[in-house]
Design a protein around this motif. Structure first.
Motif, PDB file in Angstrom:
ATOM      1  N   UNK A   1       0.613  -1.238   0.144  1.00  0.00           N
ATOM      2  CA  UNK A   1      -0.006   0.020   0.112  1.00  0.00           C
ATOM      3  C   UNK A   1       0.947   1.225  -0.137  1.00  0.00           C
ATOM      4  N   UNK A   2       1.843   1.259   1.032  1.00  0.00           N
ATOM      5  CA  UNK A   2       2.754   2.403   0.932  1.00  0.00           C
ATOM      6  C   UNK A   2       3.618   2.580  -0.382  1.00  0.00           C
ATOM      7  N   UNK A   3       4.097   1.461  -0.896  1.00  0.00           N
ATOM      8  CA  UNK A   3       4.820   1.360  -2.370  1.00  0.00           C
ATOM      9  C   UNK A   3       3.932   2.069  -3.201  1.00  0.00           C
ATOM     10  N   UNK A   4       2.478   1.654  -3.409  1.00  0.00           N
ATOM     11  CA  UNK A   4       1.858   2.257  -4.464  1.00  0.00           C
ATOM     12  C   UNK A   4       1.269   3.523  -4.373  1.00  0.00           C
ATOM     13  N   UNK A   5       1.318   4.204  -3.298  1.00  0.00           N
ATOM     14  CA  UNK A   5       1.059   5.592  -2.834  1.00  0.00           C
ATOM     15  C   UNK A   5       2.383   6.354  -3.090  1.00  0.00           C
ATOM     16  N   UNK A   6       3.451   5.679  -2.868  1.00  0.00           N
ATOM     17  CA  UNK A   6       4.723   6.537  -3.342  1.00  0.00           C
ATOM     18  C   UNK A   6       5.006   6.632  -4.823  1.00  0.00           C
ATOM     19  N   UNK A   7       4.776   5.551  -5.256  1.00  0.00           N
ATOM     20  CA  UNK A   7       4.937   5.818  -6.983  1.00  0.00           C
ATOM     21  C   UNK A   7       3.911   6.668  -7.500  1.00  0.00           C
ATOM     22  N   UNK A   8       2.703   6.550  -7.331  1.00  0.00           N
ATOM     23  CA  UNK A   8       1.738   7.361  -7.497  1.00  0.00           C
ATOM     24  C   UNK A   8       1.855   8.952  -7.344  1.00  0.00           C
ATOM     25  N   UNK A   9       2.722   9.219  -6.496  1.00  0.00           N
ATOM     26  CA  UNK A   9       3.004  10.516  -6.136  1.00  0.00           C
ATOM     27  C   UNK A   9       4.359  10.856  -6.356  1.00  0.00           C
TER      28      UNK A   9
ATOM     29  N   UNK B   1       3.244  16.769 -13.549  1.00  0.00           N
ATOM     30  CA  UNK B   1       2.097  17.101 -14.308  1.00  0.00           C
ATOM     31  C   UNK B   1       1.843  15.841 -15.180  1.00  0.00           C
ATOM     32  N   UNK B   2       2.806  15.250 -15.746  1.00  0.00           N
ATOM     33  CA  UNK B   2       2.758  14.076 -16.628  1.00  0.00           C
ATOM     34  C   UNK B   2       2.057  13.058 -15.763  1.00  0.00           C
ATOM     35  N   UNK B   3       2.671  12.795 -14.486  1.00  0.00           N
ATOM     36  CA  UNK B   3       2.399  11.574 -13.601  1.00  0.00           C
ATOM     37  C   UNK B   3       0.963  11.573 -13.277  1.00  0.00           C
ATOM     38  N   UNK B   4       0.236  12.846 -13.159  1.00  0.00           N
ATOM     39  CA  UNK B   4      -1.029  12.908 -12.401  1.00  0.00           C
ATOM     40  C   UNK B   4      -2.129  12.990 -13.896  1.00  0.00           C
ATOM     41  N   UNK B   5      -1.719  13.067 -14.940  1.00  0.00           N
ATOM     42  CA  UNK B   5      -2.393  13.018 -16.048  1.00  0.00           C
ATOM     43  C   UNK B   5      -2.574  12.038 -16.788  1.00  0.00           C
ATOM     44  N   UNK B   6      -3.501  11.209 -16.053  1.00  0.00           N
ATOM     45  CA  UNK B   6      -3.798   9.780 -16.826  1.00  0.00           C
ATOM     46  C   UNK B   6      -4.822   9.843 -17.970  1.00  0.00           C
TER      47      UNK B   6
END
Length: 212
Positions: free
Chosen positions: A31-39, A207-212
């Protein structure tokens, strides 16, 4: 410097220090790793050190259309001396990345706990690998975290010349087919630059990371 608790939380990446360190502590749960990479955050530390979370600025990335394949590398690819597979031997790939000797490094940041954590991510279909074979022997590969539109590369290895480049090129070609936006390579090194990677501002990366 932020010290993580058991709470599933990261501060904004704008709070990183000048070296790119955002936080210490926490755990390597899926859970923490997924949160990290998503941010835009990833763990990077050596055995015996606290878990250290990074979000460097600038960020080393590859825009997929900027991949550089040299003439000599094209000749190697055309000879078909390597076979490439995807997600067939994740544990072997990450273990080889842990054990391979690297110039200028005495040890590895891929601890045994890191291996187990990323193998769990692989079981969930989040961490993925590329394997390169020669005469049925695993001679190169890479692994990373797949966010669906951005692939976050973690490490690669090679036991024969050019095998890791073959893995890298195969990954990029696959990402292009699936319309990914970016390959995240985290921090600068000249080998990555020779393949077409370049540094961009963290704000542009986010910006790219958050633009799904």
């Amino acid at each position: 410097m932020y010290y993580l608790t058991a709470a599933l939380f990261f501060p904004p990446v704008s709070q990183t220090n000048s070296t790119g360190i955002l936080a210490l502590g926490g755990d390597l749960s899926t859970e923490r790793l997924q949160l990290a990479y998503a941010n835009g955050i990833f763990p990077w530390f050596e055995d015996g050190e606290p878990i250290t979370w990074w979000s460097p600025n600038p960020r080393m990335v590859l825009f997929l259309d900027e991949l550089i394949v040299s003439k000599s590398m094209r000749n190697i690819l055309n000879r078909n001396i390597f076979k490439v597979t995807f997600n067939q031997n994740f544990r072997d790939v990450i273990s080889n990345c842990q054990n391979i000797k690297r110039d200028g490094q005495n040890g590895t940041w891929i601890t045994n706990d890191m291996i187990e954590a990323y193998c769990k991510l692989h079981e969930l279909g989040i961490a993925k690998s590329v394997e390169v074979w020669q005469d049925d022997e695993l001679v190169g590969g890479l692994y990373g975290v797949d966010l669906g539109h951005v692939f976050c590369g973690e490490s690669m290895f090679s036991t024969v010349s050019n095998a890791s480049k073959v893995a890298f090129i195969a990954l990029v070609n696959q990402l292009k087919k699936e319309n990914y936006k970016l390959l995240d390579c985290q921090v600068y090194n000249p080998h990555l630059e020779s393949l077409g990677c370049r540094e961009i501002e963290r704000t542009d990366f986010m910006e790219i990371l958050k633009s799904k």
